[in-house]
Enzyme design. Structure first.
Site, PDB file in Angstrom:
ATOM      1  N   VAL A   4     -53.413 -75.801  -9.132  1.00 16.76           N
ATOM      2  CA  VAL A   4     -52.129 -75.961  -8.443  1.00 16.76           C
ATOM      3  C   VAL A   4     -52.024 -77.281  -7.687  1.00 16.76           C
ATOM      4  CG1 VAL A   4     -51.583 -73.503  -8.273  1.00 16.76           C
ATOM      5  CG2 VAL A   4     -52.898 -74.609  -6.439  1.00 16.76           C
ATOM      6  N   LYS A   8     -63.076 -73.725 -11.354  1.00 17.73           N
ATOM      7  CA  LYS A   8     -63.518 -72.422 -11.877  1.00 17.73           C
ATOM      8  C   LYS A   8     -64.483 -72.541 -13.063  1.00 17.73           C
ATOM      9  CE  LYS A   8     -59.732 -69.756  -9.935  1.00 17.73           C
ATOM     10  NZ  LYS A   8     -58.355 -69.285 -10.109  1.00 17.73           N
ATOM     11  N   TYR A  31     -65.686 -70.871  -1.532  1.00 17.90           N
ATOM     12  CA  TYR A  31     -64.548 -70.907  -2.463  1.00 17.90           C
ATOM     13  C   TYR A  31     -63.458 -71.866  -1.975  1.00 17.90           C
ATOM     14  CZ  TYR A  31     -60.743 -69.433  -5.460  1.00 17.90           C
ATOM     15  OH  TYR A  31     -59.701 -69.429  -6.360  1.00 17.90           O
ATOM     16  N   TYR A  41     -53.793 -70.018 -16.831  1.00 17.85           N
ATOM     17  CA  TYR A  41     -53.197 -68.838 -16.198  1.00 17.85           C
ATOM     18  C   TYR A  41     -52.543 -67.959 -17.254  1.00 17.85           C
ATOM     19  CZ  TYR A  41     -53.861 -71.673 -12.013  1.00 17.85           C
ATOM     20  OH  TYR A  41     -54.391 -72.442 -11.024  1.00 17.85           O
ATOM     21  N   SER A  64     -58.095 -74.814  -8.988  1.00 24.79           N
ATOM     22  CA  SER A  64     -58.700 -73.900  -9.970  1.00 24.79           C
ATOM     23  C   SER A  64     -59.520 -74.583 -11.052  1.00 24.79           C
ATOM     24  CB  SER A  64     -57.616 -73.060 -10.647  1.00 24.79           C
ATOM     25  OG  SER A  64     -57.237 -72.017  -9.784  1.00 24.79           O
TER      26      SER A  64
END
Length: 312
Positions: free
Chosen positions: A266, A71, A196, A248, A68
């Site tokens: 993660v 992102k 992705y 998160y 992530s």
């Protein structure tokens, strides 16, 4: 206060030892089978100061997948390829209060308020906003951008993790089809997912993350004098979102304890941004229940306290 070089190296070594016990309290990500092969004892930290000085300790050169932490880079590219106004038409910037892979959207259509670039559905949408003649070209541009920000032309994709994500990523597939059925994306769903999954499987080290964090801390300017990698306006946009949503649904707690824009993945990485001061990269693959590196967060709390990094 200002730390000398010796003090900084000593400090990092000491904090690494103090936080080491937390590495084993975390749990390796196992919903992507390949990620459960990481070594839970790995723990590294890397800092790049605003003056370009670098300090590090532990397993700072171990490779892991970015997950992530890509992102904010997807968001940066979406902003650079389009306009802020365009991007904001399609995504919200408020914390969703839902886990990163939430799918329980009750309305018939998804509203942009439900979509944040730091959760999976928003990141998948960002992939559709990256320009390129082909899907391959879109990904190649993202990879080149990542290499440039990290100052590392060697960065590549972990094929095993990519295939593992592709095989097991059915929830992300569902999210992408949800976007498609709501008319938010009109791309080929499998092609967008491919970008992705590949993006999440980019392999980095603590050093790479610290360098990326450095550019965000430096408002888009690189280490070389006069090098502008993206605009200061975009840096502010991304840093603001990282502050509210980067960790998160543990972001509020993190803001109180650490007080820095940061993004976790993660794979066990955390990239933190201390505006105008430094970029920080940390790796420890044992995660807490929210998907954040457990020892990594401890390390950042200690660093923030010792160096007075909190923006608040």
């Amino acid at each position: 206060g200002r730390f000398s070089v010796i003090h900084m190296e000593e400090l990092l070594e000491r904090l690494l030892e103090e936080c080491r016990s937390y590495t084993r309290l975390g749990k390796l990500a196992d919903y992507i089978p390949e990620l459960s092969k990481a070594d839970i004892n790995d723990f590294g930290v890397y800092l790049v100061n605003s003056d370009g000085k670098e300090f590090y300790a532990g397993d700072f050169d171990k490779k892991f997948t970015i997950q992530s932490i890509i992102k904010p880079l997807l968001l940066l590219m979406a902003l650079m390829d389009n306009t802020t106004e365009y991007v904001r038409q399609y995504i919200g910037v408020e914390a969703t209060g839902k886990p990163f892979n939430a799918i329980d959207y009750s309305e018939q259509l998804i509203l942009k308020e439900h979509i944040n670039p730091m959760v999976n559905i928003g990141a998948i949408e960002m992939c559709s906003m990256i320009h390129g003649e082909t899907y391959e070209e879109r990904f190649d541009r993202l990879l080149a951008f990542t290499r440039k920000l990290a100052g590392n032309p060697e960065i590549d994709v972990d094929e095993a993790v990519y295939l593992s994500e592709k095989r097991t990523g059915n929830k992300n597939r569902a999210l992408a089809y949800l976007l498609k059925s709501s008319g938010i994306i009109d791309d080929d769903v499998e092609e967008i997912l491919d970008i992705y999954f590949r993006a999440c499987s980019i392999r980095v080290t603590c050093k790479d993350l610290a360098n990326i964090g450095f550019v965000l801390a430096n408002h888009g300017r690189g280490k070389k004098t006069g090098e502008v990698l993206f605009s200061g306006r975009h840096a502010r946009f991304v840093n603001a979102i990282l502050t509210t949503c980067g960790m998160y649904d543990g972001s509020g707690d993190f803001a109180i304890k650490v007080g820095l824009p940061a993004k976790s993945g993660v794979g066990g990485g955390i990239m933190a941004v201390s505006p105008t001061r430094m970029g920080i990269g940390i790796y420890s693959p044992g995660l807490d229940k929210k998907g954040n590196s457990l020892a990594g967060i401890q390390m950042l709390e200690q660093l923030s306290e010792t160096l007075y990094l909190s923006m608040f």
